[in-house]
Design a protein around this motif. Structure first.
Motif, PDB file in Angstrom:
ATOM      1  N   TYR A  56       0.899  -1.151   0.000  1.00 28.55           N
ATOM      2  CA  TYR A  56       0.000   0.000   0.000  1.00 28.55           C
ATOM      3  C   TYR A  56       0.946   1.210   0.000  1.00 28.55           C
ATOM      4  N   PRO A  57       0.564   2.339  -0.655  1.00 27.55           N
ATOM      5  CA  PRO A  57       1.485   3.475  -0.688  1.00 27.55           C
ATOM      6  C   PRO A  57       1.996   3.868   0.699  1.00 27.55           C
ATOM      7  N   LYS A  58       3.263   4.274   0.726  1.00 31.39           N
ATOM      8  CA  LYS A  58       3.947   4.783   1.916  1.00 31.39           C
ATOM      9  C   LYS A  58       4.229   3.733   2.989  1.00 31.39           C
ATOM     10  N   SER A  59       4.377   2.501   2.537  1.00 26.88           N
ATOM     11  CA  SER A  59       4.612   1.405   3.492  1.00 26.88           C
ATOM     12  C   SER A  59       6.066   0.947   3.533  1.00 26.88           C
ATOM     13  N   GLY A  60       6.935   1.624   2.762  1.00 25.44           N
ATOM     14  CA  GLY A  60       8.341   1.201   2.743  1.00 25.44           C
ATOM     15  C   GLY A  60       8.722   0.528   1.438  1.00 25.44           C
ATOM     16  N   THR A  61       8.021   0.884   0.359  1.00 21.83           N
ATOM     17  CA  THR A  61       8.307   0.309  -0.963  1.00 21.83           C
ATOM     18  C   THR A  61       9.760   0.586  -1.380  1.00 21.83           C
ATOM     19  N   THR A  62      10.149   1.858  -1.277  1.00 24.48           N
ATOM     20  CA  THR A  62      11.477   2.277  -1.734  1.00 24.48           C
ATOM     21  C   THR A  62      12.564   1.594  -0.897  1.00 24.48           C
ATOM     22  N   TRP A  63      12.263   1.408   0.352  1.00 29.42           N
ATOM     23  CA  TRP A  63      13.207   0.766   1.277  1.00 29.42           C
ATOM     24  C   TRP A  63      13.430  -0.704   0.885  1.00 29.42           C
ATOM     25  N   MET A  64      12.306  -1.422   0.723  1.00 29.50           N
ATOM     26  CA  MET A  64      12.424  -2.835   0.340  1.00 29.50           C
ATOM     27  C   MET A  64      13.020  -2.967  -1.055  1.00 29.50           C
ATOM     28  N   PHE A 203       6.619  -6.804   7.636  1.00 32.18           N
ATOM     29  CA  PHE A 203       6.128  -5.568   8.251  1.00 32.18           C
ATOM     30  C   PHE A 203       7.241  -4.526   8.314  1.00 32.18           C
ATOM     31  N   TYR A 204       6.885  -3.298   7.974  1.00 27.19           N
ATOM     32  CA  TYR A 204       7.818  -2.164   8.046  1.00 27.19           C
ATOM     33  C   TYR A 204       8.456  -2.104   9.432  1.00 27.19           C
ATOM     34  N   GLU A 205       7.637  -2.257  10.453  1.00 28.94           N
ATOM     35  CA  GLU A 205       8.123  -2.107  11.838  1.00 28.94           C
ATOM     36  C   GLU A 205       9.152  -3.197  12.166  1.00 28.94           C
ATOM     37  N   ILE A 207      11.192  -4.596   9.956  1.00 30.70           N
ATOM     38  CA  ILE A 207      12.457  -4.279   9.260  1.00 30.70           C
ATOM     39  C   ILE A 207      13.215  -3.257  10.108  1.00 30.70           C
ATOM     40  N   LYS A 208      12.455  -2.294  10.618  1.00 26.88           N
ATOM     41  CA  LYS A 208      13.086  -1.240  11.415  1.00 26.88           C
ATOM     42  C   LYS A 208      13.704  -1.829  12.697  1.00 26.88           C
ATOM     43  N   LYS A 209      12.951  -2.735  13.315  1.00 18.84           N
ATOM     44  CA  LYS A 209      13.404  -3.313  14.590  1.00 18.84           C
ATOM     45  C   LYS A 209      14.665  -4.150  14.390  1.00 18.84           C
ATOM     46  N   HIS A 237      23.770   0.050   3.923  1.00 15.37           N
ATOM     47  CA  HIS A 237      23.398   0.833   2.729  1.00 15.37           C
ATOM     48  C   HIS A 237      21.904   1.168   2.697  1.00 15.37           C
ATOM     49  N   THR A 238      21.073   0.312   3.315  1.00 14.59           N
ATOM     50  CA  THR A 238      19.618   0.537   3.260  1.00 14.59           C
ATOM     51  C   THR A 238      19.075   1.160   4.552  1.00 14.59           C
ATOM     52  N   SER A 239      19.981   1.590   5.419  1.00 12.81           N
ATOM     53  CA  SER A 239      19.502   2.264   6.637  1.00 12.81           C
ATOM     54  C   SER A 239      18.952   3.633   6.234  1.00 12.81           C
ATOM     55  N   PHE A 240      18.069   4.155   7.042  1.00 10.36           N
ATOM     56  CA  PHE A 240      17.417   5.427   6.702  1.00 10.36           C
ATOM     57  C   PHE A 240      18.451   6.532   6.482  1.00 10.36           C
ATOM     58  N   ASP A 241      19.405   6.639   7.394  1.00 11.40           N
ATOM     59  CA  ASP A 241      20.380   7.734   7.310  1.00 11.40           C
ATOM     60  C   ASP A 241      21.219   7.666   6.036  1.00 11.40           C
ATOM     61  N   LYS A 265      10.245  15.980   2.635  1.00 13.89           N
ATOM     62  CA  LYS A 265      11.187  15.050   1.997  1.00 13.89           C
ATOM     63  C   LYS A 265      10.462  13.759   1.643  1.00 13.89           C
ATOM     64  N   PHE A 266      10.941  13.072   0.591  1.00 16.29           N
ATOM     65  CA  PHE A 266      10.379  11.742   0.289  1.00 16.29           C
ATOM     66  C   PHE A 266      10.782  10.776   1.405  1.00 16.29           C
ATOM     67  N   LEU A 267      12.059  10.780   1.753  1.00 13.62           N
ATOM     68  CA  LEU A 267      12.495  10.038   2.940  1.00 13.62           C
ATOM     69  C   LEU A 267      12.378  11.027   4.101  1.00 13.62           C
ATOM     70  N   ARG A 268      11.279  10.988   4.756  1.00 12.40           N
ATOM     71  CA  ARG A 268      10.873  12.062   5.661  1.00 12.40           C
ATOM     72  C   ARG A 268      11.355  11.813   7.085  1.00 12.40           C
ATOM     73  N   LYS A 269      10.680  10.865   7.789  1.00 10.43           N
ATOM     74  CA  LYS A 269      11.051  10.566   9.173  1.00 10.43           C
ATOM     75  C   LYS A 269      11.654   9.166   9.294  1.00 10.43           C
ATOM     76  N   GLY A 270      11.053   8.216   8.555  1.00 12.63           N
ATOM     77  CA  GLY A 270      11.577   6.848   8.552  1.00 12.63           C
ATOM     78  C   GLY A 270      11.510   6.174   9.902  1.00 12.63           C
ATOM     79  N   MET A 271      10.467   6.489  10.661  1.00  9.71           N
ATOM     80  CA  MET A 271      10.351   5.955  12.032  1.00  9.71           C
ATOM     81  C   MET A 271       8.926   5.515  12.321  1.00  9.71           C
TER      82      MET A 271
HETATM   83  P1  A3P Z   1       7.834   8.516   6.303  1.00 11.16           P
HETATM   84  O1  A3P Z   1       7.070   9.478   5.463  1.00 11.16           O
HETATM   85  O2  A3P Z   1       7.074   8.098   7.529  1.00 11.16           O
HETATM   86  O3  A3P Z   1       9.206   8.985   6.655  1.00 11.16           O
HETATM   87  P2  A3P Z   1       7.187   4.317   0.092  1.00 11.16           P
HETATM   88  O4  A3P Z   1       8.545   4.052  -0.413  1.00 11.16           O
HETATM   89  O5  A3P Z   1       6.288   3.116   0.102  1.00 11.16           O
HETATM   90  O6  A3P Z   1       6.573   5.502  -0.586  1.00 11.16           O
HETATM   91  O7  A3P Z   1       7.306   4.673   1.634  1.00 11.16           O
HETATM   92  C1  A3P Z   1       7.911   5.868   2.053  1.00 11.16           C
HETATM   93  C2  A3P Z   1       8.079   5.802   3.552  1.00 11.16           C
HETATM   94  O8  A3P Z   1       9.105   4.838   3.862  1.00 11.16           O
HETATM   95  C3  A3P Z   1       8.538   7.138   4.133  1.00 11.16           C
HETATM   96  O9  A3P Z   1       8.016   7.186   5.463  1.00 11.16           O
HETATM   97  C4  A3P Z   1      10.050   6.926   4.127  1.00 11.16           C
HETATM   98  O10 A3P Z   1      10.771   7.795   4.969  1.00 11.16           O
HETATM   99  C5  A3P Z   1      10.133   5.491   4.599  1.00 11.16           C
HETATM  100  N1  A3P Z   1      11.451   4.886   4.323  1.00 11.16           N
HETATM  101  C6  A3P Z   1      12.109   4.831   3.150  1.00 11.16           C
HETATM  102  N2  A3P Z   1      13.315   4.280   3.312  1.00 11.16           N
HETATM  103  C7  A3P Z   1      13.438   3.974   4.619  1.00 11.16           C
HETATM  104  C8  A3P Z   1      14.468   3.390   5.428  1.00 11.16           C
HETATM  105  N3  A3P Z   1      15.635   3.022   4.912  1.00 11.16           N
HETATM  106  N4  A3P Z   1      14.230   3.225   6.751  1.00 11.16           N
HETATM  107  C9  A3P Z   1      13.052   3.593   7.290  1.00 11.16           C
HETATM  108  N5  A3P Z   1      12.040   4.158   6.586  1.00 11.16           N
HETATM  109  C10 A3P Z   1      12.230   4.354   5.264  1.00 11.16           C
END
Ligand code: A3P
Length: 306
Positions: A56-64, A203-205, A207-209, A237-241, A265-271
């Protein structure tokens, strides 16, 4: 920064209105320009080695996506910086106004094995994906953080309508009158689909944990092994920072008239749990009430903080 002529702006507005011309497919509002385009997407012929990343949009697509690309390239960072993430893997049903081709057309031309992204709900996935027994990785994120992230995304992109106020967007999300429809139907639909198809539900959470643990699960699902050193490289390499500073992953290479990161930002909070900075106590109570009804009867559960 790109300077636009009036003609450019008119063209964008025209394209934007096309994108806003949401197509209702089986009750789901999809950002697709026409019925003909939908037919092309639905009839996409997947190959058995296509790997599908569904969210679903904004669930961590770009991250995965970054994790999968790193896995597919054996942890080679330079290879993963070959292009912007939007170029590396086609977005099946999405078109970008600055690109000539639609996601599905890029997917048709992409050499195998490809990673194909989609936000489609499970019941609208091209049937060839099931027929070819393609592997699918579904990433789900808790509804509250998804909603907050989607709100900020609506603010910064010209691809979606102005969200108005946060309070108004909350109602739009729950109605649901957002692109891709109900978060509830999406996460539950894919949860049920995982019992019938080759789907890894993550789950996004989680991956973060523990990113390493998720990477191991993905490797196992893909029947691939990598040395520990490469796995550590993927985690880093795939950490938020790190992704935030990577122009090939942070979407800053897109024209600012599409993603305006001076707004958000597209990578906004990541938390997980940024929702706590947005929900009032009353909003939260109402949301929880709605959530309870919608999620009644499913075994699917989410963490809203870690
Ligand atoms: P936030 O807006 O809460 O920061 P998508 O890629 O599905 O559009 O999802 C974008 C969301 O995933 C954004 O959330 C983005 O910051 C977060 N995200 C992307 N890369 C991440 C990473 N490496 N670690 C944690 N969150 C990440």
């Amino acid at each position: 920064m790109i300077t636009l002529t009036n003609a450019d702006k008119a063209q964008i507005l025209e394209k934007k209105s096309l994108l806003l011309n949401i197509l209702d497919v089986d009750g789901v509002p999809l950002p697709i320009v026409s019925k003909e385009m939908w037919n092309k997407i639905y009839n996409f012929q997947a190959k058995s080695d296509d790997l599908i990343l569904a969210t679903y949009p904004k669930s961590g697509t770009t991250w995965m996506q970054e994790i999968l690309d790193m896995i597919q390239n054996d942890g080679d960072v330079a290879k993963c910086k070959r292009a912007n993430s939007l170029e590396r893997h086609p977005f099946l049903e999405i078109s970008f106004p600055h690109k000539e081709k639609y996601g599905v057309d890029i997917a048709i031309e992409m050499p195998s094995p490809q990673i194909l992204k989609t936000h489609l709900p499970s019941h609208l996935i091209p049937p060839s994906i099931w027929k070819q027994k393609c592997k699918v990785i579904y990433v789900a994120r808790n509804a509250k953080d998804c909603l907050v992230s989607y709100y900020h995304f609506h603010r910064m992109t010209s691809l979606l309508p102005d969200p108005q106020s946060w309070e108004e967007f909350l109602i739009v999300f729950l109605t649901p009158a957002v692109a891709y429809g109900s978060w509830y139907d999406h996460v539950k639909g894919w949860w049920d689909a995982k019992d019938k198809h080759h789907i890894l539900y993550v789950f996004y959470e989680d991956i973060k944990k523990n990113p390493k643990c998720t990477i191991h699960k993905v490797l196992e699902f893909l029947e691939k092994t990598l040395p520990e050193e490469s796995i550590n490289k993927i985690v880093y390499h795939t950490s938020f920072d790190v992704m935030k500073e990577n122009p090939m992953a942070n979407q800053t290479s897109l024209p600012s008239y599409i993603y305006d990161d001076t707004i958000s930002k597209f990578l906004r909070k990541g938390m997980p749990a940024d929702w706590k900075n947005h929900f009032t106590v009353t909003m939260n109570e109402k949301f929880d009430e709605h959530y309870k009804k919608k999620m009644a009867g499913t075994t699917l559960t989410f963490c809203t903080e870690i």
